[in-house]
Design a protein around this motif. Structure first.
Motif, PDB file in Angstrom:
ATOM      1  N   VAL A 166       0.829  -1.322   0.094  1.00  0.00           N
ATOM      2  CA  VAL A 166      -0.124  -0.190  -0.101  1.00  0.00           C
ATOM      3  C   VAL A 166       0.843   1.264  -0.179  1.00  0.00           C
ATOM      4  CG1 VAL A 166      -1.550   1.413   1.327  1.00  0.00           C
ATOM      5  CG2 VAL A 166      -2.086  -1.248   0.982  1.00  0.00           C
ATOM      6  N   ILE A 167       1.936   1.447   0.435  1.00  0.00           N
ATOM      7  CA  ILE A 167       2.642   2.407   0.809  1.00  0.00           C
ATOM      8  C   ILE A 167       3.465   2.621  -0.545  1.00  0.00           C
ATOM      9  CG2 ILE A 167       5.126   3.392   1.935  1.00  0.00           C
ATOM     10  CD1 ILE A 167       4.159   2.138   4.732  1.00  0.00           C
ATOM     11  N   LYS A 168       3.859   1.673  -1.299  1.00  0.00           N
ATOM     12  CA  LYS A 168       4.491   1.711  -2.407  1.00  0.00           C
ATOM     13  C   LYS A 168       3.242   2.280  -3.411  1.00  0.00           C
ATOM     14  CE  LYS A 168       8.429  -0.715  -2.861  1.00  0.00           C
ATOM     15  NZ  LYS A 168       9.532   0.083  -2.676  1.00  0.00           N
ATOM     16  N   ARG A 169       2.366   1.993  -3.377  1.00  0.00           N
ATOM     17  CA  ARG A 169       1.417   2.860  -4.374  1.00  0.00           C
ATOM     18  C   ARG A 169       1.119   4.129  -3.957  1.00  0.00           C
ATOM     19  NH1 ARG A 169      -1.330  -2.146  -3.614  1.00  0.00           N
ATOM     20  NH2 ARG A 169      -2.974  -1.356  -1.854  1.00  0.00           N
ATOM     21  N   TRP A 170       1.108   4.552  -2.789  1.00  0.00           N
ATOM     22  CA  TRP A 170       0.900   5.801  -2.239  1.00  0.00           C
ATOM     23  C   TRP A 170       2.290   6.604  -2.705  1.00  0.00           C
ATOM     24  CZ3 TRP A 170      -0.505   5.059   3.859  1.00  0.00           C
ATOM     25  CH2 TRP A 170      -1.679   4.680   3.819  1.00  0.00           C
ATOM     26  N   GLU A 171       3.216   6.151  -2.409  1.00  0.00           N
ATOM     27  CA  GLU A 171       4.535   6.615  -3.087  1.00  0.00           C
ATOM     28  C   GLU A 171       4.569   7.200  -4.352  1.00  0.00           C
ATOM     29  OE1 GLU A 171       7.932   4.103  -2.104  1.00  0.00           O
ATOM     30  OE2 GLU A 171       7.905   4.620  -0.016  1.00  0.00           O
ATOM     31  N   GLU A 172       3.832   6.311  -5.251  1.00  0.00           N
ATOM     32  CA  GLU A 172       3.866   6.575  -6.722  1.00  0.00           C
ATOM     33  C   GLU A 172       2.989   7.620  -6.832  1.00  0.00           C
ATOM     34  OE1 GLU A 172       4.675   6.683 -10.417  1.00  0.00           O
ATOM     35  OE2 GLU A 172       5.629   5.550  -9.124  1.00  0.00           O
ATOM     36  N   ALA A 173       1.633   7.633  -6.113  1.00  0.00           N
ATOM     37  CA  ALA A 173       0.771   8.871  -6.266  1.00  0.00           C
ATOM     38  C   ALA A 173       1.390  10.148  -5.852  1.00  0.00           C
ATOM     39  CB  ALA A 173      -0.500   8.502  -5.568  1.00  0.00           C
ATOM     40  N   LEU A 174       2.228  10.105  -4.801  1.00  0.00           N
ATOM     41  CA  LEU A 174       2.752  11.304  -4.406  1.00  0.00           C
ATOM     42  C   LEU A 174       3.826  11.706  -5.478  1.00  0.00           C
ATOM     43  CD1 LEU A 174       3.280  10.346  -0.751  1.00  0.00           C
ATOM     44  CD2 LEU A 174       1.969  12.161  -1.336  1.00  0.00           C
ATOM     45  N   ARG A 175       4.208  10.855  -5.952  1.00  0.00           N
ATOM     46  CA  ARG A 175       5.512  11.361  -7.155  1.00  0.00           C
ATOM     47  C   ARG A 175       4.595  12.232  -8.260  1.00  0.00           C
ATOM     48  NH1 ARG A 175       7.431   6.250  -6.156  1.00  0.00           N
ATOM     49  NH2 ARG A 175       9.402   6.383  -4.968  1.00  0.00           N
ATOM     50  N   GLU A 176       3.459  11.449  -8.561  1.00  0.00           N
ATOM     51  CA  GLU A 176       2.620  12.154  -9.712  1.00  0.00           C
ATOM     52  C   GLU A 176       2.046  13.181  -9.217  1.00  0.00           C
ATOM     53  OE1 GLU A 176      -0.411   9.213 -10.673  1.00  0.00           O
ATOM     54  OE2 GLU A 176       1.010   7.737 -11.359  1.00  0.00           O
ATOM     55  N   GLY A 177       1.659  13.486  -7.880  1.00  0.00           N
ATOM     56  CA  GLY A 177       1.419  14.566  -7.373  1.00  0.00           C
ATOM     57  C   GLY A 177       2.351  15.877  -7.261  1.00  0.00           C
ATOM     58  N   VAL A 178       3.651  15.400  -6.882  1.00  0.00           N
ATOM     59  CA  VAL A 178       4.934  16.253  -6.824  1.00  0.00           C
ATOM     60  C   VAL A 178       4.933  16.919  -8.519  1.00  0.00           C
ATOM     61  CG1 VAL A 178       7.383  16.832  -6.613  1.00  0.00           C
ATOM     62  CG2 VAL A 178       5.721  15.492  -4.844  1.00  0.00           C
ATOM     63  N   ALA A 179       5.064  15.897  -9.258  1.00  0.00           N
ATOM     64  CA  ALA A 179       5.041  16.417 -10.749  1.00  0.00           C
ATOM     65  C   ALA A 179       4.009  17.325 -11.173  1.00  0.00           C
ATOM     66  CB  ALA A 179       5.241  15.057 -11.594  1.00  0.00           C
ATOM     67  N   SER A 180       2.764  16.813 -11.019  1.00  0.00           N
ATOM     68  CA  SER A 180       1.507  17.653 -11.114  1.00  0.00           C
ATOM     69  C   SER A 180       1.341  19.249 -10.698  1.00  0.00           C
ATOM     70  CB  SER A 180       0.250  16.958 -10.886  1.00  0.00           C
ATOM     71  OG  SER A 180       0.330  15.751 -11.649  1.00  0.00           O
ATOM     72  N   LEU A 181       2.004  19.185  -9.273  1.00  0.00           N
ATOM     73  CA  LEU A 181       1.678  20.334  -8.696  1.00  0.00           C
ATOM     74  C   LEU A 181       3.023  21.298  -8.626  1.00  0.00           C
ATOM     75  CD1 LEU A 181      -0.048  18.979  -5.430  1.00  0.00           C
ATOM     76  CD2 LEU A 181      -1.174  20.097  -7.329  1.00  0.00           C
ATOM     77  N   GLY A 182       3.879  20.636  -9.028  1.00  0.00           N
ATOM     78  CA  GLY A 182       5.129  21.508  -8.977  1.00  0.00           C
ATOM     79  C   GLY A 182       6.323  21.296  -7.736  1.00  0.00           C
ATOM     80  N   ALA A 183       7.097  20.751  -7.851  1.00  0.00           N
ATOM     81  CA  ALA A 183       8.083  20.765  -6.792  1.00  0.00           C
ATOM     82  C   ALA A 183       8.440  22.001  -5.920  1.00  0.00           C
ATOM     83  CB  ALA A 183       9.363  19.944  -6.927  1.00  0.00           C
ATOM     84  N   ASP A 184       8.188  23.069  -6.572  1.00  0.00           N
ATOM     85  CA  ASP A 184       8.696  24.370  -6.126  1.00  0.00           C
ATOM     86  C   ASP A 184       7.571  25.228  -5.449  1.00  0.00           C
ATOM     87  OD1 ASP A 184       7.279  24.799  -8.713  1.00  0.00           O
ATOM     88  OD2 ASP A 184       8.707  26.317  -8.932  1.00  0.00           O
ATOM     89  N   THR A 185       6.286  24.161  -5.527  1.00  0.00           N
ATOM     90  CA  THR A 185       4.970  25.239  -4.950  1.00  0.00           C
ATOM     91  C   THR A 185       4.995  24.462  -3.298  1.00  0.00           C
ATOM     92  OG1 THR A 185       3.646  23.387  -5.568  1.00  0.00           O
ATOM     93  CG2 THR A 185       3.891  24.960  -6.999  1.00  0.00           C
ATOM     94  N   PRO A 186       4.292  25.207  -2.530  1.00  0.00           N
ATOM     95  CA  PRO A 186       3.983  24.822  -1.213  1.00  0.00           C
ATOM     96  C   PRO A 186       3.135  23.449  -1.090  1.00  0.00           C
ATOM     97  CG  PRO A 186       3.384  27.102  -1.356  1.00  0.00           C
ATOM     98  CD  PRO A 186       3.522  26.630  -2.620  1.00  0.00           C
TER      99      PRO A 186
ATOM    100  N   PHE B 286      11.639   6.725   3.515  1.00  0.00           N
ATOM    101  CA  PHE B 286      12.294   6.452   4.851  1.00  0.00           C
ATOM    102  C   PHE B 286      11.787   5.388   5.740  1.00  0.00           C
ATOM    103  CE2 PHE B 286      13.373   7.449   9.226  1.00  0.00           C
ATOM    104  CZ  PHE B 286      14.698   7.875   9.296  1.00  0.00           C
ATOM    105  N   ILE B 287      10.545   5.409   5.975  1.00  0.00           N
ATOM    106  CA  ILE B 287       9.911   4.372   6.785  1.00  0.00           C
ATOM    107  C   ILE B 287       9.925   2.959   6.162  1.00  0.00           C
ATOM    108  CG2 ILE B 287       8.685   6.015   8.350  1.00  0.00           C
ATOM    109  CD1 ILE B 287       6.299   4.797   7.043  1.00  0.00           C
ATOM    110  N   GLU B 288       9.990   3.235   4.911  1.00  0.00           N
ATOM    111  CA  GLU B 288       9.864   1.788   4.049  1.00  0.00           C
ATOM    112  C   GLU B 288      11.120   1.122   4.386  1.00  0.00           C
ATOM    113  OE1 GLU B 288       8.668   0.315  -0.303  1.00  0.00           O
ATOM    114  OE2 GLU B 288       9.431   2.438  -0.157  1.00  0.00           O
ATOM    115  N   LYS B 289      12.222   2.014   4.088  1.00  0.00           N
ATOM    116  CA  LYS B 289      13.628   1.484   4.151  1.00  0.00           C
ATOM    117  C   LYS B 289      13.801   0.731   5.570  1.00  0.00           C
ATOM    118  CE  LYS B 289      18.353   2.832   4.025  1.00  0.00           C
ATOM    119  NZ  LYS B 289      18.748   2.567   5.380  1.00  0.00           N
ATOM    120  N   ASP B 290      13.418   1.624   6.583  1.00  0.00           N
ATOM    121  CA  ASP B 290      13.528   0.978   8.125  1.00  0.00           C
ATOM    122  C   ASP B 290      12.498  -0.238   8.171  1.00  0.00           C
ATOM    123  OD1 ASP B 290      15.397   2.841   8.746  1.00  0.00           O
ATOM    124  OD2 ASP B 290      14.253   3.921  10.241  1.00  0.00           O
TER     125      ASP B 290
END
Length: 164
Positions: free
Chosen positions: A107-127, A141-145
């Motif tokens: 589930v976390i892997k799927r969330w990570e992919e969605a978040l990556r898409e969100g960063v790309a869509s919203l722009g990494a330089d926006t709040p 970070f937590i996935e690695k641990d």
């Protein structure tokens, strides 16, 4: 009931089941699956039939069925046929926590992919983009641990409980 021990106080078992189920509910699990899971965990065989669970927990077979359906979906119990019977019994495995965490990892892997898409869509330089990027960093970070911790658990478990 198919499982009983003369030397075990049914009231003590019931108190444990309800107490542990309450802890699971506080952690976010629904009440009925929590009670069914706790009852299975407290059984010597780790397996009970729907009738056993209905009787022990004083709930309807439909309540058991719904709870087991949820628990099976999150990999905390499995269904099996009783030998020589058409009746099913439900089993909790000694590795249920590992299975549940492994399922959460997917589930976390799927969330990570969605978040990556969100960063790309919203722009990494926006709040909002920065907030999503930080959330993504947290999950990575937590996935690695968690992966490292689960490997340590496998080694520890093999040594302590002699599991193959």
């Amino acid at each position: 009931m198919t499982e009983s021990r003369a030397d075990r106080d049914p009231e003590s078992v019931s108190r444990f089941v309800e107490h542990f189920a309450a802890q699971l509910v506080q952690a976010g699990m629904a009440r009925m699956p929590s009670r069914v899971f706790a009852a299975l965990l407290a059984s010597d065989t780790g397996a009970l039939t729907s009738a056993d669970l209905s009787e022990q927990l004083r709930i309807s077979p439909a309540g058991v069925s719904g709870a087991v359906r949820y628990l099976a979906q999150v990999h905390m119990v499995s269904r099996e046929r009783e030998p020589g019977s058409r009746r099913e019994r439900y089993r909790v495995h000694s590795d249920q926590w590992y299975e549940a965490l492994t399922n959460r990892e997917a589930v976390i892997k799927r969330w990570e992919e969605a978040l990556r898409e969100g960063v790309a869509s919203l722009g990494a330089d926006t709040p909002a983009g920065r907030r999503l990027a930080e959330t993504l960093d947290f999950f990575e970070f937590i996935e690695k641990d968690v992966a490292e911790m689960m490997e340590r658990w496998r080694v520890y478990r093999e040594q302590k409980y002699q599991h193959p």
